[in-house]
Design a protein around this motif. Sequence first.
Motif, PDB file in Angstrom:
ATOM      1  N   LYS A 118       5.188   6.308  -6.548  1.00  8.64           N
ATOM      2  CA  LYS A 118       5.758   7.106  -7.927  1.00  8.64           C
ATOM      3  C   LYS A 118       4.598   7.328  -8.610  1.00  8.64           C
ATOM      4  CE  LYS A 118       8.621   8.720 -10.443  1.00  8.64           C
ATOM      5  NZ  LYS A 118       9.419   9.873 -10.342  1.00  8.64           N
ATOM      6  N   LEU A 119       3.601   6.499  -8.705  1.00  9.50           N
ATOM      7  CA  LEU A 119       2.495   6.436  -9.503  1.00  9.50           C
ATOM      8  C   LEU A 119       1.592   7.701  -9.125  1.00  9.50           C
ATOM      9  CD1 LEU A 119       1.544   2.743 -10.118  1.00  9.50           C
ATOM     10  CD2 LEU A 119       2.054   4.741 -11.911  1.00  9.50           C
ATOM     11  N   SER A 120       1.597   7.939  -7.776  1.00  8.10           N
ATOM     12  CA  SER A 120       0.553   8.879  -6.986  1.00  8.10           C
ATOM     13  C   SER A 120       1.541  10.254  -7.318  1.00  8.10           C
ATOM     14  CB  SER A 120       0.751   8.649  -5.367  1.00  8.10           C
ATOM     15  OG  SER A 120      -0.091   9.609  -4.818  1.00  8.10           O
ATOM     16  N   ASP A 121       2.639  10.311  -7.384  1.00  8.78           N
ATOM     17  CA  ASP A 121       3.329  11.660  -7.672  1.00  8.78           C
ATOM     18  C   ASP A 121       3.074  12.037  -8.917  1.00  8.78           C
ATOM     19  OD1 ASP A 121       4.353  11.601  -4.952  1.00  8.78           O
ATOM     20  OD2 ASP A 121       6.470  10.844  -5.549  1.00  8.78           O
ATOM     21  N   LEU A 122       3.255  10.948  -9.984  1.00  8.62           N
ATOM     22  CA  LEU A 122       2.849  11.395 -11.353  1.00  8.62           C
ATOM     23  C   LEU A 122       1.534  11.707 -11.701  1.00  8.62           C
ATOM     24  CD1 LEU A 122       4.824   8.379 -12.861  1.00  8.62           C
ATOM     25  CD2 LEU A 122       5.348  10.599 -12.934  1.00  8.62           C
ATOM     26  N   ILE A 123       0.547  11.100 -10.870  1.00  7.02           N
ATOM     27  CA  ILE A 123      -0.601  11.558 -11.017  1.00  7.02           C
ATOM     28  C   ILE A 123      -1.104  12.969 -10.405  1.00  7.02           C
ATOM     29  CG2 ILE A 123      -3.104  11.149 -10.157  1.00  7.02           C
ATOM     30  CD1 ILE A 123      -2.331   7.966 -10.282  1.00  7.02           C
ATOM     31  N   ILE A 159       1.098  -1.067  -0.044  1.00  6.24           N
ATOM     32  CA  ILE A 159      -0.039  -0.122   0.131  1.00  6.24           C
ATOM     33  C   ILE A 159       0.754   1.144  -0.075  1.00  6.24           C
ATOM     34  CG2 ILE A 159      -1.907  -1.113   1.195  1.00  6.24           C
ATOM     35  CD1 ILE A 159      -0.890   0.348   3.631  1.00  6.24           C
ATOM     36  N   ALA A 160       0.204   2.220  -0.213  1.00  2.18           N
ATOM     37  CA  ALA A 160       1.064   3.911  -0.143  1.00  2.18           C
ATOM     38  C   ALA A 160      -0.163   4.685   0.089  1.00  2.18           C
ATOM     39  CB  ALA A 160       1.623   4.021  -1.336  1.00  2.18           C
ATOM     40  N   ARG A 161       0.136   5.905   0.258  1.00  2.00           N
ATOM     41  CA  ARG A 161      -0.884   7.024   0.318  1.00  2.00           C
ATOM     42  C   ARG A 161      -1.551   7.095  -1.071  1.00  2.00           C
ATOM     43  NH1 ARG A 161       1.945   7.578   4.827  1.00  2.00           N
ATOM     44  NH2 ARG A 161       0.859   8.168   6.809  1.00  2.00           N
ATOM     45  N   ARG A 162      -2.688   7.391  -1.142  1.00  2.00           N
ATOM     46  CA  ARG A 162      -3.339   7.236  -2.278  1.00  2.00           C
ATOM     47  C   ARG A 162      -3.156   8.845  -2.898  1.00  2.00           C
ATOM     48  NH1 ARG A 162      -9.092   6.752   0.369  1.00  2.00           N
ATOM     49  NH2 ARG A 162      -9.384   9.191   0.822  1.00  2.00           N
ATOM     50  N   PRO A 163      -3.355   9.064  -4.229  1.00  2.00           N
ATOM     51  CA  PRO A 163      -3.262  10.395  -4.893  1.00  2.00           C
ATOM     52  C   PRO A 163      -4.303  11.314  -4.302  1.00  2.00           C
ATOM     53  CG  PRO A 163      -3.300   8.724  -6.393  1.00  2.00           C
ATOM     54  CD  PRO A 163      -3.490   8.145  -5.471  1.00  2.00           C
ATOM     55  N   ALA A 164      -4.036  12.340  -3.676  1.00  3.37           N
ATOM     56  CA  ALA A 164      -4.918  13.192  -2.938  1.00  3.37           C
ATOM     57  C   ALA A 164      -5.893  14.047  -3.738  1.00  3.37           C
ATOM     58  CB  ALA A 164      -4.133  14.352  -2.027  1.00  3.37           C
ATOM     59  N   SER A 165      -5.360  14.321  -4.953  1.00  2.00           N
ATOM     60  CA  SER A 165      -6.266  14.821  -6.122  1.00  2.00           C
ATOM     61  C   SER A 165      -7.386  14.294  -6.612  1.00  2.00           C
ATOM     62  CB  SER A 165      -5.474  15.471  -7.141  1.00  2.00           C
ATOM     63  OG  SER A 165      -4.630  14.589  -7.821  1.00  2.00           O
ATOM     64  N   MET A 166      -7.451  12.941  -6.324  1.00  2.00           N
ATOM     65  CA  MET A 166      -8.446  11.832  -6.887  1.00  2.00           C
ATOM     66  C   MET A 166      -9.441  11.640  -5.929  1.00  2.00           C
ATOM     67  SD  MET A 166      -6.229   8.997  -9.013  1.00  2.00           S
ATOM     68  CE  MET A 166      -7.868   8.464  -9.918  1.00  2.00           C
ATOM     69  N   ASP A 167     -10.653  11.497  -6.563  1.00  2.00           N
ATOM     70  CA  ASP A 167     -11.749  10.878  -5.737  1.00  2.00           C
ATOM     71  C   ASP A 167     -11.545   9.533  -4.905  1.00  2.00           C
ATOM     72  OD1 ASP A 167     -14.176   8.942  -5.579  1.00  2.00           O
ATOM     73  OD2 ASP A 167     -15.123  11.239  -5.426  1.00  2.00           O
TER      74      ASP A 167
END
Length: 310
Positions: free
Chosen positions: A267-272, A112-120
């Motif tokens: 990394k995916l979260s950062d890119l999003i 797990i990781a912290r999810r992208p904050a900008s996404m629903d």
Amino acid sequence: MEKETMKAWVITGFGGPEVYQIAQVPIPEPGEGEVQVKVQGAGLNPVDYKVRAGLYPPAAPKSLPAITLREFSGTISKLGAGVEGYEVGDGVYGITNSGAAAEYAVAATSAIARRPASMDPADAGVVPLAGMTAYQALFDHGHLVAGQRVLIHAASGGVGTFAVQLAKWAGAYVIGTASSEHHSVLRELGVDELIDYKKQKFEEVVRDIDLVLHSIGADAVPGSLKVLKPGGRLVAISADPMSAEAEKQGKTSVVFSMTPKTEQLRKLSDLIEDLKVLPVIDTIVPLERGPEAMAELEAGHTLGKIGIRI
């Protein structure tokens, strides 16, 4: 004392869509190094209906009924022993082995990781499995670097839409196969060259490829090998890669299954968040419509990902 229960989308056996059911099942408790998550969204992937049909033993559940799906987004509701770096209430996303299509799931902190904050929160559930599969195919196994030419099959699918954006971010020249109705979206995502697989044979119009991400049938593997330049690589996620034949041609061909990695989720979260990757979502449906959504995915031709909201 009777265990508390939750609503979940389960399979009661292996077979067709008739084995799906919405049921009440026990709420899972986190073990050492795990967190319990109140699930807000989960994503559908082709591997899910293959597991249901008994066609993918590596991910087969150990007992039945079993909760469906593997990728999720949610909020941590309990911490298992030894968990550090997370607190109850943290928004996370990742991969679970307990089943994601339920009101609660458990997952190892390594997945797990912290999810992208900008996404629903529900939308973020469609990212982990396809996103990490694309990342690992291109970089861990494909060794993609800037300036290379990459062919991405099924470019409009779940893995494909992540892969084309990740490859463009890495500085590659991206060629994608997809039906013409999805070409406009793929151009917006940065694809340099598009092939309508319904009208053209990719192996007749493409050449000198450094890397092929092969996510289609085994019958297309010879063509994928053909378009590779000497020393090129084929990375398969859905077919026998014909490694011996590739070696005869002076090429490399491998197949892999995604392994969850926290650093890649970050990394995916950062890119999003940096708007370098835009998750493409076909639709998000309520849990009760999960079987219907899976039928749509199994029929093919969806654009991007389908998810469920819990």
